[in-house]
Design a protein around this motif. Structure first.
Motif, PDB file in Angstrom:
ATOM      1  N   HIS A 225      -8.253   6.796  -3.280  1.00 36.13           N
ATOM      2  CA  HIS A 225      -7.980   5.649  -2.415  1.00 36.13           C
ATOM      3  C   HIS A 225      -9.273   5.062  -1.846  1.00 36.13           C
ATOM      4  CE1 HIS A 225      -6.787   3.879   1.621  1.00 36.13           C
ATOM      5  NE2 HIS A 225      -6.169   3.122   0.740  1.00 36.13           N
ATOM      6  N   GLU A 226      -9.388   3.750  -1.923  1.00 36.33           N
ATOM      7  CA  GLU A 226     -10.527   3.038  -1.354  1.00 36.33           C
ATOM      8  C   GLU A 226     -10.043   2.232  -0.148  1.00 36.33           C
ATOM      9  OE1 GLU A 226     -13.694   3.102  -2.118  1.00 36.33           O
ATOM     10  OE2 GLU A 226     -13.581   4.353  -3.925  1.00 36.33           O
ATOM     11  N   PRO A 227     -10.337   2.704   1.067  1.00 34.94           N
ATOM     12  CA  PRO A 227      -9.848   1.982   2.251  1.00 34.94           C
ATOM     13  C   PRO A 227     -10.498   0.612   2.390  1.00 34.94           C
ATOM     14  CG  PRO A 227     -11.431   3.674   2.884  1.00 34.94           C
ATOM     15  CD  PRO A 227     -11.174   3.872   1.423  1.00 34.94           C
ATOM     16  N   GLN A 228      -9.740  -0.332   2.913  1.00 34.91           N
ATOM     17  CA  GLN A 228     -10.248  -1.673   3.181  1.00 34.91           C
ATOM     18  C   GLN A 228     -10.149  -1.935   4.675  1.00 34.91           C
ATOM     19  OE1 GLN A 228      -8.283  -4.644   0.781  1.00 34.91           O
ATOM     20  NE2 GLN A 228      -8.289  -3.343  -1.052  1.00 34.91           N
ATOM     21  N   ASP A 229     -11.220  -2.400   5.266  1.00 38.81           N
ATOM     22  CA  ASP A 229     -11.246  -2.640   6.705  1.00 38.81           C
ATOM     23  C   ASP A 229     -10.078  -3.528   7.120  1.00 38.81           C
ATOM     24  OD1 ASP A 229     -13.527  -1.189   6.636  1.00 38.81           O
ATOM     25  OD2 ASP A 229     -14.884  -2.772   7.308  1.00 38.81           O
ATOM     26  N   GLY A 230      -9.368  -3.084   8.147  1.00 41.30           N
ATOM     27  CA  GLY A 230      -8.245  -3.854   8.676  1.00 41.30           C
ATOM     28  C   GLY A 230      -6.944  -3.647   7.945  1.00 41.30           C
ATOM     29  N   ARG A 231      -6.974  -2.881   6.842  1.00 42.98           N
ATOM     30  CA  ARG A 231      -5.749  -2.646   6.057  1.00 42.98           C
ATOM     31  C   ARG A 231      -5.184  -1.280   6.405  1.00 42.98           C
ATOM     32  NH1 ARG A 231      -3.012  -4.912   1.930  1.00 42.98           N
ATOM     33  NH2 ARG A 231      -1.950  -3.542   0.470  1.00 42.98           N
ATOM     34  N   ALA A 232      -3.996  -1.263   7.010  1.00 40.24           N
ATOM     35  CA  ALA A 232      -3.393  -0.028   7.514  1.00 40.24           C
ATOM     36  C   ALA A 232      -2.982   0.897   6.383  1.00 40.24           C
ATOM     37  CB  ALA A 232      -2.188  -0.359   8.388  1.00 40.24           C
ATOM     38  N   VAL A 233      -2.888   2.186   6.706  1.00 38.00           N
ATOM     39  CA  VAL A 233      -2.503   3.214   5.739  1.00 38.00           C
ATOM     40  C   VAL A 233      -1.270   3.955   6.234  1.00 38.00           C
ATOM     41  CG1 VAL A 233      -3.165   5.474   4.790  1.00 38.00           C
ATOM     42  CG2 VAL A 233      -4.774   3.561   4.710  1.00 38.00           C
ATOM     43  N   TYR A 234      -0.283   4.073   5.358  1.00 39.46           N
ATOM     44  CA  TYR A 234       0.841   4.970   5.612  1.00 39.46           C
ATOM     45  C   TYR A 234       0.574   6.240   4.815  1.00 39.46           C
ATOM     46  CZ  TYR A 234       5.445   6.990   6.132  1.00 39.46           C
ATOM     47  OH  TYR A 234       6.469   7.851   6.433  1.00 39.46           O
ATOM     48  N   ARG A 235       0.403   7.352   5.502  1.00 41.68           N
ATOM     49  CA  ARG A 235       0.042   8.620   4.867  1.00 41.68           C
ATOM     50  C   ARG A 235       1.285   9.318   4.341  1.00 41.68           C
ATOM     51  NH1 ARG A 235      -0.048  13.930   6.936  1.00 41.68           N
ATOM     52  NH2 ARG A 235       0.239  13.235   9.084  1.00 41.68           N
ATOM     53  N   PHE A 236       1.296   9.532   3.023  1.00 42.74           N
ATOM     54  CA  PHE A 236       2.396  10.275   2.429  1.00 42.74           C
ATOM     55  C   PHE A 236       1.834  11.503   1.708  1.00 42.74           C
ATOM     56  CE2 PHE A 236       6.160  11.320   0.050  1.00 42.74           C
ATOM     57  CZ  PHE A 236       7.180  10.938   0.883  1.00 42.74           C
ATOM     58  N   PHE A 237       1.224  12.355   2.484  1.00 45.13           N
ATOM     59  CA  PHE A 237       0.760  13.653   1.984  1.00 45.13           C
ATOM     60  C   PHE A 237       0.618  14.591   3.173  1.00 45.13           C
ATOM     61  CE2 PHE A 237      -2.993  10.933   2.510  1.00 45.13           C
ATOM     62  CZ  PHE A 237      -3.786  11.679   3.362  1.00 45.13           C
ATOM     63  N   GLU A 238       0.790  15.879   2.891  1.00 38.46           N
ATOM     64  CA  GLU A 238       0.702  16.897   3.930  1.00 38.46           C
ATOM     65  C   GLU A 238      -0.760  17.224   4.198  1.00 38.46           C
ATOM     66  OE1 GLU A 238       3.306  18.171   5.501  1.00 38.46           O
ATOM     67  OE2 GLU A 238       4.963  17.456   4.257  1.00 38.46           O
ATOM     68  N   LEU A 239      -1.080  17.543   5.442  1.00 38.86           N
ATOM     69  CA  LEU A 239      -2.473  17.784   5.812  1.00 38.86           C
ATOM     70  C   LEU A 239      -3.021  19.083   5.231  1.00 38.86           C
ATOM     71  CD1 LEU A 239      -2.410  16.435   9.475  1.00 38.86           C
ATOM     72  CD2 LEU A 239      -3.344  15.342   7.425  1.00 38.86           C
TER      73      LEU A 239
END
Length: 461
Positions: A225-239
């Motif tokens: 995954h390449e994060p983009q500034d201002g673009r929110a993330v919904y996390r679908f993985f266990e820590l």
């Protein structure tokens, strides 16, 4: 309902199935009828969402106070057990201190007396599935809880201007349903944009969640995954899976620097089953009463099953473990089968803490295996805490389903796990759908399986 009508509904359900499916390599039984819920029970379900929101907020507060020395330090010590130091430090960052999950999904076991909360799923699957079920069944049933678009509307409150749904390989089973969810969200956004009139203003109500161009929802692999500034993330993985996802370093750094938001937040302490045991501990009783309020505290006592931490720390000679009346956990290993109506559950930060993998029912185990599991739980408590929980048997319900082997409609007598989906907007919590799983009566653990019925819920008129 006439057989002809039931067959017509089944045909409509099959025709609506996405070509790519909803769960990778998973199947379930179909029913022509949604699961009925009485209006009184539905009213209670709608109120439960806010109670659980306040409970999660109190959990977050208790941990924060514990690390500051304003509540017992053993609270944070329990919750941090077995977790990497860098993850603990990240979870304590002031930038995310007040962040809480935006989706709350309890697993409710329906009993003869009402229901019990088996657990609260910290990274819940089924959002896309329930969205599809709601939309599909709403074509022939106007009483579906949440309506045709309830789950989509709810999810858009989590990512209101679009964002990335980031899924790990470990969670790949759920990728098809999240792809469906993202695709439908994009379709709805397009419909809103197309509804603009010549003056450039949308005729669609603002609550639709889209009123400017450029909003998009997409599913991305956590591993690259390449994060983009201002673009929110919904996390679908266990820590616990973070060491297997090296690509998340960029995403976490962007979150730490305030360039993106992540929900559920990176707070492993909030994802522990042991919160139910902490809820029942006498030394924390006044904290819970104060933070929850007397009414919510009492209501949650009715539905949170009594739970214990299997902490091997010796007790003073005059003390006993509440309700079990034993002085040492090794005495629990000697319980008879009748006294072993108790669940052993790995608390959280472990591959065994996901789904039903780390759960065992004492009365189902041979005595030697029960002894072995108790001994293992005590030996590993410092690195992988286990809780013990009172087992509540589900009530029996009858419901029609299609038997693919005989090609006939049949009636299953089974037990129900009900999963209401609550979406949080500020201090407002709203129920947008409820997924029912009806498992055969001989199953003790109720979850999605090939011989279970999965269906949406409806208001019983």
């Amino acid at each position: 309902m006439q057989v002809q009508d039931q067959n017509g509904r089944l045909a409509a359900i099959r025709a609506a199935f996405p070509q790519e499916g909803l769960f990778a390599e998973k199947e379930w039984l179909l029913s022509p009828e949604a699961f009925p819920i009485e209006k009184k029970f539905l009213a209670d379900l709608e109120q439960l969402g806010h109670r659980l929101f306040v409970f999660q907020r109190a959990c977050n507060q208790l941990y924060q106070l514990s690390i500051k020395g304003k509540q017992p330090d053993w609270v944070a010590r329990y919750l941090d057990a077995g977790k990497p130091r860098e993850l603990i430090e990240f979870s304590r960052r002031k930038e995310i201190r007040d962040d809480l999950p935006r989706v709350i999904r309890p697993d409710l076991i329906l009993t003869d007396k009402g229901y019990i909360i088996a657990e609260i799923d910290s990274v819940p699957g089924g959002i896309g599935l329930t969205g599809w079920l709601n939309r599909t069944y709403s074509a022939f049933d106007s009483e579906i809880i949440g309506g045709a678009n309830g789950m989509l509307d709810g999810f858009r409150t989590v990512l209101p201007i679009g964002g990335d749904i980031v899924i790990s390989r470990e969670s790949a089973t759920y990728r098809p349903e999240m792809e469906w969810l993202a695709a439908r969200s994009n379709q709805q956004a397009a419909v809103v944009l197309q509804s603009r009139d010549d003056s450039g203003f949308a005729r669609t109500p603002k609550s639709a969640g889209v009123n400017v161009p450029g909003y998009s929802w997409r599913v991305a692999s956590a591993e690259n995954h390449e994060p983009q500034d201002g673009r929110a993330v919904y996390r679908f993985f266990e820590l616990f899976d973070l060491p297997n996802i090296p690509g998340t370093e960029k995403t976490l750094r962007a979150n730490a620097e305030g360039r993106i938001t992540i929900t559920p937040p990176i707070k492993p302490y909030l994802e522990e089953k042991m919160w139910f045991a902490l809820f029942w501990l006498q030394p924390l009783r006044e904290f819970w009463r104060r933070e929850l309020g007397e009414k919510y505290f009492t209501k949650l006592q009715e539905v949170i099953p009594y739970s214990w931490l299997l902490d091997p720390t010796p007790l003073p000679q005059h003390a006993v473990i509440p309700r079990l009346e034993i002085h040492d956990w090794r005495e629990a290993a000697k319980f008879s089968q009748r006294d072993r109506d108790l669940l052993l559950k790995v608390s959280g930060f472990s591959p065994l803490g996901w789904g039903s993998r780390g759960i065992a029912l004492g009365s189902d185990l041979p005595h030697a295996e029960w002894e072995k599991r108790i001994a293992h739980a005590l030996a590993t408590f410092g690195s992988s805490p286990t809780i013990l929980q009172k087992f509540h048997k589900g009530a029996l319900f009858e419901h029609h389903y299609w038997d693919p082997e005989s090609g006939e409609l049949k009636t299953m007598k089974g037990r129900v796990r009900l999963c209401p989906y609550y979406f949080v907007e500020g201090d407002r919590v709203k129920l947008h759908g409820a997924l029912a799983t009806i498992a055969p009566a001989d199953k003790k653990f109720l979850h999605g399986m090939s011989d279970a019925i999965l269906l949406p819920s409806k208001t019983q008129l």
